[in-house]
Enzyme design. Structure first.
Site, PDB file in Angstrom:
ATOM      1  N   GLY A 105       0.814  -1.206   0.000  1.00 50.04           N
ATOM      2  CA  GLY A 105       0.000   0.000   0.000  1.00 50.04           C
ATOM      3  C   GLY A 105       0.847   1.255   0.000  1.00 50.04           C
TER       4      GLY A 105
ATOM      5  N   GLY B 177       1.061   4.355   3.793  1.00 45.62           N
ATOM      6  CA  GLY B 177       2.133   3.672   3.075  1.00 45.62           C
ATOM      7  C   GLY B 177       3.011   4.633   2.309  1.00 45.62           C
TER       8      GLY B 177
ATOM      9  N   TYR C 192     -13.802  -6.264  10.042  1.00 50.73           N
ATOM     10  CA  TYR C 192     -12.585  -5.448  10.101  1.00 50.73           C
ATOM     11  C   TYR C 192     -11.848  -5.699  11.417  1.00 50.73           C
ATOM     12  CZ  TYR C 192      -9.527  -1.370  10.351  1.00 50.73           C
ATOM     13  OH  TYR C 192      -8.430  -0.553  10.472  1.00 50.73           O
TER      14      TYR C 192
ATOM     15  N   THR D  90      -0.310   5.254  -1.458  1.00 50.67           N
ATOM     16  CA  THR D  90      -1.236   6.243  -0.903  1.00 50.67           C
ATOM     17  C   THR D  90      -1.184   6.227   0.622  1.00 50.67           C
ATOM     18  OG1 THR D  90      -3.065   4.651  -0.850  1.00 50.67           O
ATOM     19  CG2 THR D  90      -2.855   6.005  -2.830  1.00 50.67           C
ATOM     20  N   GLY D  91      -1.780   7.235   1.231  1.00 52.80           N
ATOM     21  CA  GLY D  91      -2.001   7.254   2.670  1.00 52.80           C
ATOM     22  C   GLY D  91      -0.769   7.013   3.515  1.00 52.80           C
TER      23      GLY D  91
ATOM     24  N   SER E 179      -4.761  -1.989  14.279  1.00 57.27           N
ATOM     25  CA  SER E 179      -5.693  -0.881  14.480  1.00 57.27           C
ATOM     26  C   SER E 179      -6.269  -0.938  15.884  1.00 57.27           C
ATOM     27  CB  SER E 179      -6.831  -0.971  13.455  1.00 57.27           C
ATOM     28  OG  SER E 179      -7.919  -0.149  13.805  1.00 57.27           O
TER      29      SER E 179
END
Length: 306
Positions: free
Chosen positions: A22, A28, A177, A25-26, A151
């Site tokens: 990843g 990563g 999730y 974007t973000g 998370s």
């Protein structure tokens, strides 16, 4: 005195190879940007190669001397993970850092090409398989690390539902999730124990979480909850740059040891500078971790040399 560890504390990464899932974007991208700026060869393992190449160009515009490459990787496809693992292990005989960062959150129930629930497949199984395919290139490397991004959501899950891993009986986007993020931690702690059991072992496994970070990970948030998300983004969440600091510290701080977990130091671990934090008791259940490991090997067909 408060620990204000930040990107400036990342030590020299010259001659190191860092694979970041990843990375386009973000979080990563921010992780790759810092590591490349410190001299690492940053490999952006991404599902969308066009976006990955654009991200690499942005990094090179900021750090013209950086080494950045792009690798196609769709974590939701075991075939793609296998292909990426083969290519990466061939291209990079030495891998210093594997940062399992990519993820998906709160999508409508989706079944992957392999028949797995999308969040469990992407967030856990894909990273489990990729790590297993690359770990042989890491074991000989002194100081190599596997960093897996979990998370705060892992705390919302009471247990891994081995009778319904793919949410076929009942699907909750939030529940699936949370299960995948709990699986990330169980995987990290079990992997580190297996690595530590090897003679002359120096490779470690560490986990991190970004707190509440403003990234496109929240794009699947149900419409009825977007007002709450917007409120949290304004008053609780932090920037992607700050959210990237816990995995960066886990990956580069010389004081880090195996099985540690890093997150923000602020209110409810939502924002702030990265420090050691604690995951819930369920994530430390060794019997569950070993069972999840065995199931993951069976589902992916990937068996570790540890």
């Amino acid at each position: 005195m408060k620990d204000l560890w930040n990107a400036a504390d990342v030590p020299d990464q010259k001659d190191r190879v860092a694979v970041i899932t990843g990375g386009g974007t973000g979080l990563g991208y921010q992780i790759a940007l810092v590591l490349a700026g410190r001299g690492a060869h940053a490999v952006l393992a991404v599902r969308d190669v066009t976006k990955g190449k654009a991200a690499a160009e942005r990094i090179l515009a900021i750090h013209p001397q950086a080494e950045v490459s792009v690798q196609i990787l769709d974590l939701a496809s075991q075939r793609s993970v296998e292909d990426a693992g083969t290519e990466l292990s061939s291209r990079y005989p030495r891998i210093d850092l594997l940062i399992n960062n990519a993820g998906v959150m709160f999508p409508p129930r989706t079944v992957t090409v392999d028949g797995f629930e999308l969040q469990f497949a992407t967030n856990h199984l894909g990273h489990f398989a990729l790590t297993g395919l690359l770990i042989g290139n890491m074991l000989p490397v002194t100081g190599s690390r596997v960093i897996t991004v979990s998370s705060l959501g892992h705390k919302a899950r009471g247990a891994i539902d081995f009778d319904d891993l793919n949410s076929e009986k009942k699907y909750s986007a939030g529940g699936a999730y949370a299960q995948s993020k709990l699986a990330n931690l169980l995987f990290t702690y079990e992997l580190d124990q297996r690595l530590a059991a090897r003679a002359h072992a120096t490779t470690i496994a560490v986990a991190a979480h970004p707190g509440g970070a403003n990234t496109d990970l929240t794009r699947h948030t149900p419409a009825k909850l977007r007002w709450l998300q917007a409120l949290a983004a304004r008053f609780l969440f932090q920037s992607a740059e700050m959210g990237a600091l816990p995995p960066l510290r886990a990956a580069t701080d010389p004081a880090v040891t195996g099985s540690q977990y890093y997150g923000p130091d602020g209110f409810m671990e939502q924002r702030g500078h990265p420090v050691l934090v604690t995951s819930n008791a369920k994530s430390h259940n060794e019997e569950v971790a070993q069972r999840l490991w065995a199931v993951s090997e069976k589902l992916t067909g990937v068996h570790y040399p540890v």
